[in-house]
Design an enzyme around this catalytic site. Sequence first.
Site, PDB file in Angstrom:
ATOM      1  N   LYS A   1       0.823  -1.221   0.000  1.00 24.82           N
ATOM      2  CA  LYS A   1       0.000   0.000   0.000  1.00 24.82           C
ATOM      3  C   LYS A   1       0.851   1.262   0.000  1.00 24.82           C
ATOM      4  O   LYS A   1       0.463   2.280  -0.569  1.00 24.82           O
ATOM      5  CB  LYS A   1      -0.947   0.008   1.195  1.00 24.82           C
ATOM      6  CG  LYS A   1      -0.258  -0.083   2.532  1.00 24.82           C
ATOM      7  CD  LYS A   1      -0.889  -1.105   3.407  1.00 24.82           C
ATOM      8  CE  LYS A   1       0.069  -2.102   3.938  1.00 24.82           C
ATOM      9  NZ  LYS A   1      -0.496  -3.002   4.890  1.00 24.82           N
TER      10      LYS A   1
ATOM     11  N   GLU B   1      -4.790  -5.701  -5.588  1.00 28.81           N
ATOM     12  CA  GLU B   1      -5.985  -5.972  -4.776  1.00 28.81           C
ATOM     13  C   GLU B   1      -5.646  -6.145  -3.297  1.00 28.81           C
ATOM     14  O   GLU B   1      -6.393  -5.715  -2.411  1.00 28.81           O
ATOM     15  CB  GLU B   1      -6.685  -7.238  -5.297  1.00 28.81           C
ATOM     16  CG  GLU B   1      -7.967  -7.601  -4.585  1.00 28.81           C
ATOM     17  CD  GLU B   1      -9.029  -6.527  -4.712  1.00 28.81           C
ATOM     18  OE1 GLU B   1      -9.493  -6.273  -5.821  1.00 28.81           O
ATOM     19  OE2 GLU B   1      -9.401  -5.932  -3.669  1.00 28.81           O
TER      20      GLU B   1
ATOM     21  N   LYS C   1      -3.925   3.410   2.495  1.00 31.75           N
ATOM     22  CA  LYS C   1      -5.031   2.653   1.885  1.00 31.75           C
ATOM     23  C   LYS C   1      -6.121   3.604   1.394  1.00 31.75           C
ATOM     24  O   LYS C   1      -6.702   3.404   0.320  1.00 31.75           O
ATOM     25  CB  LYS C   1      -5.597   1.659   2.905  1.00 31.75           C
ATOM     26  CG  LYS C   1      -4.608   0.532   3.232  1.00 31.75           C
ATOM     27  CD  LYS C   1      -5.049  -0.251   4.456  1.00 31.75           C
ATOM     28  CE  LYS C   1      -4.124  -1.407   4.768  1.00 31.75           C
ATOM     29  NZ  LYS C   1      -4.381  -2.016   6.079  1.00 31.75           N
TER      30      LYS C   1
HETATM   31  P1  NAP Z   1       6.999  -9.766   6.305  1.00 32.30           P
HETATM   32  O1  NAP Z   1       6.381 -10.895   7.021  1.00 32.30           O
HETATM   33  O2  NAP Z   1       7.879  -8.826   7.048  1.00 32.30           O
HETATM   34  O3  NAP Z   1       7.823 -10.379   5.076  1.00 32.30           O
HETATM   35  C1  NAP Z   1       8.657  -9.611   4.261  1.00 32.30           C
HETATM   36  C2  NAP Z   1       9.465 -10.557   3.394  1.00 32.30           C
HETATM   37  O4  NAP Z   1      10.225  -9.772   2.487  1.00 32.30           O
HETATM   38  C3  NAP Z   1      10.466 -11.424   4.159  1.00 32.30           C
HETATM   39  O5  NAP Z   1      10.511 -12.695   3.571  1.00 32.30           O
HETATM   40  C4  NAP Z   1      11.803 -10.701   3.967  1.00 32.30           C
HETATM   41  O6  NAP Z   1      12.906 -11.585   3.899  1.00 32.30           O
HETATM   42  C5  NAP Z   1      11.613 -10.084   2.601  1.00 32.30           C
HETATM   43  N1  NAP Z   1      12.348  -8.833   2.448  1.00 32.30           N
HETATM   44  C6  NAP Z   1      12.123  -7.674   3.116  1.00 32.30           C
HETATM   45  N2  NAP Z   1      12.965  -6.726   2.679  1.00 32.30           N
HETATM   46  C7  NAP Z   1      13.735  -7.296   1.738  1.00 32.30           C
HETATM   47  C8  NAP Z   1      14.780  -6.834   0.923  1.00 32.30           C
HETATM   48  N3  NAP Z   1      15.247  -5.583   0.997  1.00 32.30           N
HETATM   49  N4  NAP Z   1      15.347  -7.707   0.049  1.00 32.30           N
HETATM   50  C9  NAP Z   1      14.907  -8.958  -0.040  1.00 32.30           C
HETATM   51  N5  NAP Z   1      13.899  -9.466   0.701  1.00 32.30           N
HETATM   52  C10 NAP Z   1      13.316  -8.631   1.583  1.00 32.30           C
HETATM   53  O7  NAP Z   1       5.877  -8.861   5.601  1.00 32.30           O
HETATM   54  P2  NAP Z   1       4.382  -9.278   5.253  1.00 32.30           P
HETATM   55  O8  NAP Z   1       3.544  -9.143   6.474  1.00 32.30           O
HETATM   56  O9  NAP Z   1       4.386 -10.560   4.514  1.00 32.30           O
HETATM   57  O10 NAP Z   1       3.939  -8.072   4.303  1.00 32.30           O
HETATM   58  C11 NAP Z   1       4.380  -8.012   2.971  1.00 32.30           C
HETATM   59  C12 NAP Z   1       3.599  -6.922   2.228  1.00 32.30           C
HETATM   60  O11 NAP Z   1       2.225  -7.252   2.238  1.00 32.30           O
HETATM   61  C13 NAP Z   1       3.678  -5.517   2.839  1.00 32.30           C
HETATM   62  O12 NAP Z   1       3.635  -4.557   1.805  1.00 32.30           O
HETATM   63  C14 NAP Z   1       2.421  -5.434   3.699  1.00 32.30           C
HETATM   64  O13 NAP Z   1       1.999  -4.121   3.919  1.00 32.30           O
HETATM   65  C15 NAP Z   1       1.466  -6.163   2.791  1.00 32.30           C
HETATM   66  N6  NAP Z   1       0.303  -6.737   3.476  1.00 32.30           N
HETATM   67  C16 NAP Z   1       0.483  -7.534   4.556  1.00 32.30           C
HETATM   68  C17 NAP Z   1      -0.612  -8.115   5.169  1.00 32.30           C
HETATM   69  C18 NAP Z   1      -0.449  -9.018   6.353  1.00 32.30           C
HETATM   70  O14 NAP Z   1      -1.449  -9.543   6.826  1.00 32.30           O
HETATM   71  N7  NAP Z   1       0.768  -9.247   6.836  1.00 32.30           N
HETATM   72  C19 NAP Z   1      -1.898  -7.851   4.669  1.00 32.30           C
HETATM   73  C20 NAP Z   1      -2.055  -7.033   3.535  1.00 32.30           C
HETATM   74  C21 NAP Z   1      -0.931  -6.477   2.945  1.00 32.30           C
HETATM   75  P3  NAP Z   1      13.370 -12.464   5.185  1.00 32.30           P
HETATM   76  O15 NAP Z   1      12.232 -13.429   5.394  1.00 32.30           O
HETATM   77  O16 NAP Z   1      14.621 -13.142   4.739  1.00 32.30           O
HETATM   78  O17 NAP Z   1      13.546 -11.500   6.299  1.00 32.30           O
HETATM   79  N1  HSE Z   2      -0.961  -3.608   9.351  1.00 36.79           N
HETATM   80  C1  HSE Z   2      -2.123  -3.809   8.548  1.00 36.79           C
HETATM   81  C2  HSE Z   2      -3.365  -3.817   9.458  1.00 36.79           C
HETATM   82  C3  HSE Z   2      -1.998  -5.109   7.786  1.00 36.79           C
HETATM   83  O1  HSE Z   2      -3.225  -3.882  10.696  1.00 36.79           O
HETATM   84  O2  HSE Z   2      -4.469  -3.733   8.952  1.00 36.79           O
HETATM   85  C4  HSE Z   2      -2.866  -5.184   6.575  1.00 36.79           C
HETATM   86  O3  HSE Z   2      -2.608  -4.204   5.639  1.00 36.79           O
END
Ligand code: NAP
Ligand code: HSE
Length: 434
Positions: free
Chosen positions: A108, A132, A208
């Site tokens: 986002k 999405e 968002k």
């Molecule tokens: P996360 O758990 O912190 O995972 C991030 C991943 O990216 C990890 O595997 C990390 O590697 C890798 N990474 C981070 N920086 C990097 C870099 N500079 N070079 C290479 N790899 C890198 O994050 P997440 O919760 O999955 O969220 C990912 C995205 O989805 C974000 O934009 C977030 O806002 C969005 N999102 C998340 C959710 C949710 O429920 N979590 C919901 C909607 C949207 P390592 O594993 O080796 O550290």
């Molecule tokens: N940090 C976000 C939340 C994750 O709490 O809604 C989903 O974008």
Amino acid sequence: MKQRRCINIGLMGLGVVGGGVARILPQKASSMASQIGFPLVIKRVLVRDLKKPRAVSVPSDLLTTDAKDILDDPDIDVVIEVIGGESPAHDYILAALNKGKHVVTANKEVMAKHGPELLAVAKEKGVDVLYEASVGGGIPIIAPFKHDLTANKITAIHAIINGTTNYILTKMAKENLDFGAALEEAKALGYAEADPTNDIEGYDAAYKLAILATLAFGQTVRPADIHCEGITRLAARDFRYARELGYTIKLVAIAKEVEGTIEARVHPAFLPEGLLLAKVDGVFNAIYVEGDLVGKVLFYGQGAGALPTSSAIVADVIEVASDITAGVGNRWRSKQSAGMPIRPMSSVETRYYLRMIVDDRAGVLAQIASSLGRNSISIASCIQKEANASAKTAEIVIMTHLAREAGMQKALGELRELSTVKEIGNFVRVEGMG
Ligand code: NAP
Ligand code: HSE
């Protein structure tokens, strides 16, 4: 020309969301292959740390820490970006588009700050950027704005689009926890990140809202256009008084057309208990949209988590993969409006809740009423709450009628100068969603 046998994916990120995607794609491989016409294959996975234990098993030879292994691979058709943050994610998305790869992202921050430019590059290159998952996790909301609601003139969006803060506020409302205790609980359950600033200060919701408002109004709305306040100044007593007055407190994200301008704001608000949005609890999200044809529609569901977010990402992947199979790309054309100015926050009109500690003696209420009156703020109700006999002070709670933000801020400044006002405990906007 090389005969296509599959559609190759470069997955950037293997955390919560990337791990979910890596689990789902093999599980649903055969149904997706029959839907698309070719199997989807994860060819490389970008991570930061090759040695990190993973919840999902991925062949180790797929893992890389070098983004070029994905960006420079001509066989990779689709890049899924789920590393998060602005940099280097933005550079990777831009590079992938410039190399003619489709991009699916959950980011986002990047889409709010750079979405219009990235969409323009994608159009030039004949590929897509689909996003999405960037708003509302598993809730379909970007596609409805792009397709199903496109015949409408959208007049308003009222949303709860941050699960972490909604969980904290629900705990504060239902279990009388203070902010710190509710935040610690959200962290322990994995809802809030170690650094929860983006969530609790409202930035995540503002990103968002910028994405939704841009789609809804057909013109670019940037995060900087959105007035943004977080939830950190809410106290347990605000929830108690809200309940007594028939309200609940939510972090609302509002974008609406007012007198030919766009009003866009994220802040805590009192919502009447009867409203549907007031009943959205815990980590759930809801987006309430008003259009001239459709009337009011509500999108509700899980706004985060590995599986709901993967649901949105994998659907986007299926869409671009189907387009690749069909030999088409970048068919969507955004709405283009004439361009409405952003309404300054000082012109916004809402009702207000005001909590203060004041001297408990004759004439004090008159002083306060006079300051509010001078700034065109009319009092709807005033209740004297707890009195402190030894300090000779009392807590009062004022609810106002509709007032202009500029007047309210001026009045707050004047009230702070009064020797009889010991503390402005809080002021919170009151939304009827009219
Ligand atoms: P996360 O758990 O912190 O995972 C991030 C991943 O990216 C990890 O595997 C990390 O590697 C890798 N990474 C981070 N920086 C990097 C870099 N500079 N070079 C290479 N790899 C890198 O994050 P997440 O919760 O999955 O969220 C990912 C995205 O989805 C974000 O934009 C977030 O806002 C969005 N999102 C998340 C959710 C949710 O429920 N979590 C919901 C909607 C949207 P390592 O594993 O080796 O550290
Ligand atoms: N940090 C976000 C939340 C994750 O709490 O809604 C989903 O974008």
